[in-house]
Design an enzyme around this catalytic site. Sequence first.
Site, PDB file in Angstrom:
ATOM      1  N   ASP A   1       0.825  -1.213   0.000  1.00  0.00           N
ATOM      2  CA  ASP A   1       0.000   0.000   0.000  1.00  0.00           C
ATOM      3  C   ASP A   1       0.866   1.274   0.000  1.00  0.00           C
ATOM      4  OD1 ASP A   1      -2.439   1.315   0.067  1.00  0.00           O
ATOM      5  OD2 ASP A   1      -3.212   0.152   1.746  1.00  0.00           O
TER       6      ASP A   1
ATOM      7  N   ASP B   1      -9.926   3.752  -3.193  1.00  0.00           N
ATOM      8  CA  ASP B   1     -10.648   2.571  -2.709  1.00  0.00           C
ATOM      9  C   ASP B   1     -12.059   2.461  -3.274  1.00  0.00           C
ATOM     10  OD1 ASP B   1      -8.370   2.459  -1.243  1.00  0.00           O
ATOM     11  OD2 ASP B   1      -9.370   2.155   0.685  1.00  0.00           O
TER      12      ASP B   1
HETATM   13  C1  GLA Z   1      -5.873   1.472   1.679  1.00  0.00           C
HETATM   14  C2  GLA Z   1      -6.045   0.488   0.520  1.00  0.00           C
HETATM   15  C3  GLA Z   1      -7.173  -0.466   0.826  1.00  0.00           C
HETATM   16  C4  GLA Z   1      -6.910  -1.208   2.136  1.00  0.00           C
HETATM   17  C5  GLA Z   1      -6.676  -0.205   3.257  1.00  0.00           C
HETATM   18  C6  GLA Z   1      -6.203  -0.869   4.532  1.00  0.00           C
HETATM   19  O1  GLA Z   1      -6.965   2.317   1.806  1.00  0.00           O
HETATM   20  O2  GLA Z   1      -6.278   1.189  -0.675  1.00  0.00           O
HETATM   21  O3  GLA Z   1      -7.355  -1.383  -0.234  1.00  0.00           O
HETATM   22  O4  GLA Z   1      -5.779  -2.028   1.969  1.00  0.00           O
HETATM   23  O5  GLA Z   1      -5.694   0.759   2.904  1.00  0.00           O
HETATM   24  O6  GLA Z   1      -6.001   0.040   5.570  1.00  0.00           O
END
Ligand code: GLA
Length: 378
Positions: free
Chosen positions: A130, A187
């Site tokens: 990430d 997301d």
């Molecule tokens: C980010 C990523 C998500 C998830 C969260 C976890 O937002 O884009 O897909 O992995 O972190 O905290």
Amino acid sequence: MKAEGLAARPPMGWNSWNTFGPHINERLIFETADRMVDEGYLEAGYEYLVIDDCWSLKERDANGRLVADPEKFPHGMKAVAAYVHAKGLKFGMYSCAGTLTCAGYPASFDHEFIDAETFAEWGVDFLKYDFCYFPRTADCKTHYRRIAMALKACRRPILLSACNWGVEEPWTWMQGAGAQMYRSTGDINESFRSIMDIADSQEPNLAYNGPYCWNDMDMLVVGMYGKGNVAFTGGCTDAEYRTHFGLWCLFSVPLMMGADLRDLRAESKALLLNKELIAIDQDPEARAPYRLWDEKDGRRSYCKHLSDGTYVLAYFNPSEQDAQVNSNFEDAGLQFSAGYALELTDVFTGEVIRRTEYYNPIVPSHDCRIYKARLVRR
Ligand code: GLA
């Protein structure tokens, strides 16, 4: 390392984040592994079982190693990996290029090599990586190259699932950095708007998507029905799930399920296991579809070439009314005088129809019609 390389086809699996967020533990992972095998997901191609954020303690140990939270994972990660492997699945974990993960746990910035070693020792096969808390002074590309190199140093094939949300247009460089997939957007949440925004934003980038490095349009929300960590807008309908899964398959991108497999409605299970759609997603040539027709309200039809000489014709109606979605076969290159018709097999119902020149089905609002199409002599 396998001679043919990792991720020759879009990776498929399950990830804990969409439904469970921080509420993860080994029991959930064991039960999900059981379901993946017993209910045919592994057989359908879903092989990676991935634990997302929130699996560790908030501090590294005295040797600078990441430590699995003993309350959530009392038997330790090696045991979790062993359970997952014994089922014939592959095991995925999560870290972050920044100093902390998005949920505030220790992450791998400047710990890339030691963390890669830890993951390799535990038996990890897939690392989602990430981008939270990434220092503004650091170089994003260098740090993704570094984790790719650190994973390779372990001499264990570990798929690198980069997740920098599209920052610095990863479709243009993540393949060269050594990752096998790259998240290209922020997301997903469980709403039709989110699904369509992601698809529309990534369609222009599909020419970069292909074997060994895939455009990750985020984990699927199919089957969540308003329950879970990213389901804060009320949930989707079955028609919307068809459109979601249909677009991801048409685009040949990774299929990571996100719903609770222990509690999935039959409709969603059938959709996630739809053999025709999965075969379209996994087509070896992974060609981008192109639009045959579109309207301002979002209605559009696509044609995609498949490696066996057939095509996909797909009709989407994201508008608010049931409406016609058009396609003129001339725009796919088929001139009437050539003497061919298209035989269309509905991927959802198996119904076969034959059409010459055009096909303009009425598609219900937010739904789609997807066909495998074959040229036949008229
Ligand atoms: C980010 C990523 C998500 C998830 C969260 C976890 O937002 O884009 O897909 O992995 O972190 O905290």
